[in-house]
Design a protein around this motif. Structure first.
Motif, mmCIF file in Angstrom:
data_model
loop_
_atom_site.group_PDB
_atom_site.id
_atom_site.type_symbol
_atom_site.label_atom_id
_atom_site.label_comp_id
_atom_site.label_asym_id
_atom_site.label_seq_id
_atom_site.Cartn_x
_atom_site.Cartn_y
_atom_site.Cartn_z
ATOM 1 N N GLN A 1 0.801 -1.223 0.000
ATOM 2 C CA GLN A 1 0.000 0.000 0.000
ATOM 3 C C GLN A 1 0.835 1.275 0.000
ATOM 4 O O GLN A 1 0.290 2.372 -0.072
ATOM 5 C CB GLN A 1 -0.933 0.018 1.217
ATOM 6 N N LEU A 2 2.140 1.167 0.105
ATOM 7 C CA LEU A 2 2.988 2.355 0.211
ATOM 8 C C LEU A 2 4.289 2.102 -0.531
ATOM 9 O O LEU A 2 5.025 1.168 -0.210
ATOM 10 C CB LEU A 2 3.271 2.653 1.694
ATOM 11 N N ASP A 3 4.578 2.944 -1.538
ATOM 12 C CA ASP A 3 5.774 2.768 -2.349
ATOM 13 C C ASP A 3 7.036 3.273 -1.663
ATOM 14 O O ASP A 3 8.114 2.736 -1.859
ATOM 15 C CB ASP A 3 5.612 3.496 -3.689
ATOM 16 N N VAL A 4 6.907 4.333 -0.888
ATOM 17 C CA VAL A 4 8.061 4.920 -0.211
ATOM 18 C C VAL A 4 7.584 5.500 1.124
ATOM 19 O O VAL A 4 6.460 5.965 1.242
ATOM 20 C CB VAL A 4 8.725 6.002 -1.098
ATOM 21 N N ASN A 5 8.445 5.440 2.133
ATOM 22 C CA ASN A 5 8.120 6.022 3.439
ATOM 23 C C ASN A 5 7.902 7.525 3.297
ATOM 24 O O ASN A 5 8.534 8.173 2.457
ATOM 25 C CB ASN A 5 9.265 5.782 4.423
ATOM 26 N N LEU A 6 7.019 8.071 4.120
ATOM 27 C CA LEU A 6 6.716 9.503 4.076
ATOM 28 C C LEU A 6 7.189 10.176 5.360
ATOM 29 O O LEU A 6 6.829 9.744 6.462
ATOM 30 C CB LEU A 6 5.216 9.729 3.910
ATOM 31 N N LEU A 7 7.971 11.221 5.211
ATOM 32 C CA LEU A 7 8.416 12.017 6.348
ATOM 33 C C LEU A 7 7.418 13.155 6.497
ATOM 34 O O LEU A 7 7.503 14.174 5.828
ATOM 35 C CB LEU A 7 9.838 12.556 6.116
ATOM 36 N N GLY A 8 6.421 12.936 7.352
ATOM 37 C CA GLY A 8 5.311 13.863 7.489
ATOM 38 C C GLY A 8 5.467 14.821 8.660
ATOM 39 O O GLY A 8 6.505 14.909 9.316
ATOM 40 N N MET A 9 4.389 15.538 8.923
ATOM 41 C CA MET A 9 4.403 16.630 9.892
ATOM 42 C C MET A 9 4.576 16.193 11.342
ATOM 43 O O MET A 9 4.996 17.003 12.164
ATOM 44 C CB MET A 9 3.144 17.481 9.734
ATOM 45 N N SER A 10 4.289 14.942 11.689
ATOM 46 C CA SER A 10 4.519 14.529 13.073
ATOM 47 C C SER A 10 6.007 14.589 13.424
ATOM 48 O O SER A 10 6.372 14.710 14.590
ATOM 49 C CB SER A 10 3.942 13.139 13.353
ATOM 50 N N PHE A 11 6.880 14.563 12.420
ATOM 51 C CA PHE A 11 8.308 14.819 12.609
ATOM 52 C C PHE A 11 8.649 16.270 12.288
ATOM 53 O O PHE A 11 9.252 16.981 13.083
ATOM 54 C CB PHE A 11 9.145 13.882 11.727
ATOM 55 N N LEU A 12 8.246 16.718 11.105
ATOM 56 C CA LEU A 12 8.641 18.042 10.612
ATOM 57 C C LEU A 12 8.181 19.189 11.516
ATOM 58 O O LEU A 12 8.900 20.171 11.692
ATOM 59 C CB LEU A 12 8.115 18.253 9.195
#
Length: 179
Positions: free
Chosen positions: A151-162
């Motif tokens: 279901q996911l091609d690449v990990n996402l660095l989202g706002m919970s980190f940013l």
């Protein structure tokens, strides 16, 4: 009723469009989900990491990769994984295999959060990552979702980190993360 001439013109246009489409495909490669996944892998796998980000103390500069997207290696629980920086994602999202490599093994019963991805509807496990680190920027206790690899091609660095950094901005064509 269409005339024979208009049908002929339409047929010629269809053939030309098909030829043009094949030429574009030969020149630029496939587009869509599979192409984006291949581009994501190539962005971080085939290019030395220092050409994608350079640390300057508490600042990390990330150069754009394919399709002007920003890819970066991130240590999750001291285990490196490739991520696409996604300011539109509310949370960090990990592929299950990368979560497992980082020592995170959610039980099947924990996949209770319904999600809609580009690859369809699925369920995700909600977890807290002990640490995430990009260059010198380290954040503890980051909320994240884990999705099945399909279901996911690449990990996402989202706002919970940013959002836990001092700033995230673009400067001179680079994405600049400050801690």
């Amino acid at each position: 009723m269409p005339s024979m001439r208009s049908e002929f013109v339409f047929a010629v246009l269809v053939v030309l469009a098909a030829i043009f489409g094949v030429r574009l495909l030969e020149t630029y490669g496939p587009v869509g989900r599979d192409a984006d996944a291949a581009a994501a892998e190539a962005a971080v796998a085939d290019v030395p990491l220092d050409s994608y980000f350079a640390g300057a103390g508490r600042e990390v500069r990330i150069r754009p990769g394919p399709h002007a997207q920003f890819f970066v290696a991130v240590d999750v629980n001291s285990r490196s994984s490739n991520f696409l920086v996604d300011t539109g994602a509310s949370y960090v999202v990990l592929r299950e295999s990368d979560a497992n490599a980082a020592g995170i093994f959610p039980r099947q019963a924990e996949y209770t959060h319904a999600m809609r991805t580009a690859n369809g509807e699925t369920h995700a496990a909600y977890v807290t990552l002990a640490t995430m680190q990009v260059g010198e920027l380290k954040v503890d206790d980051v909320k994240a979702f884990i999705l099945p690899d399909a279901q996911l091609d690449v990990n996402l660095l989202g706002m919970s980190f940013l959002s836990r950094l001092k700033s995230v901005e673009t400067r001179n064509g680079e994405l600049v993360l400050r801690g």
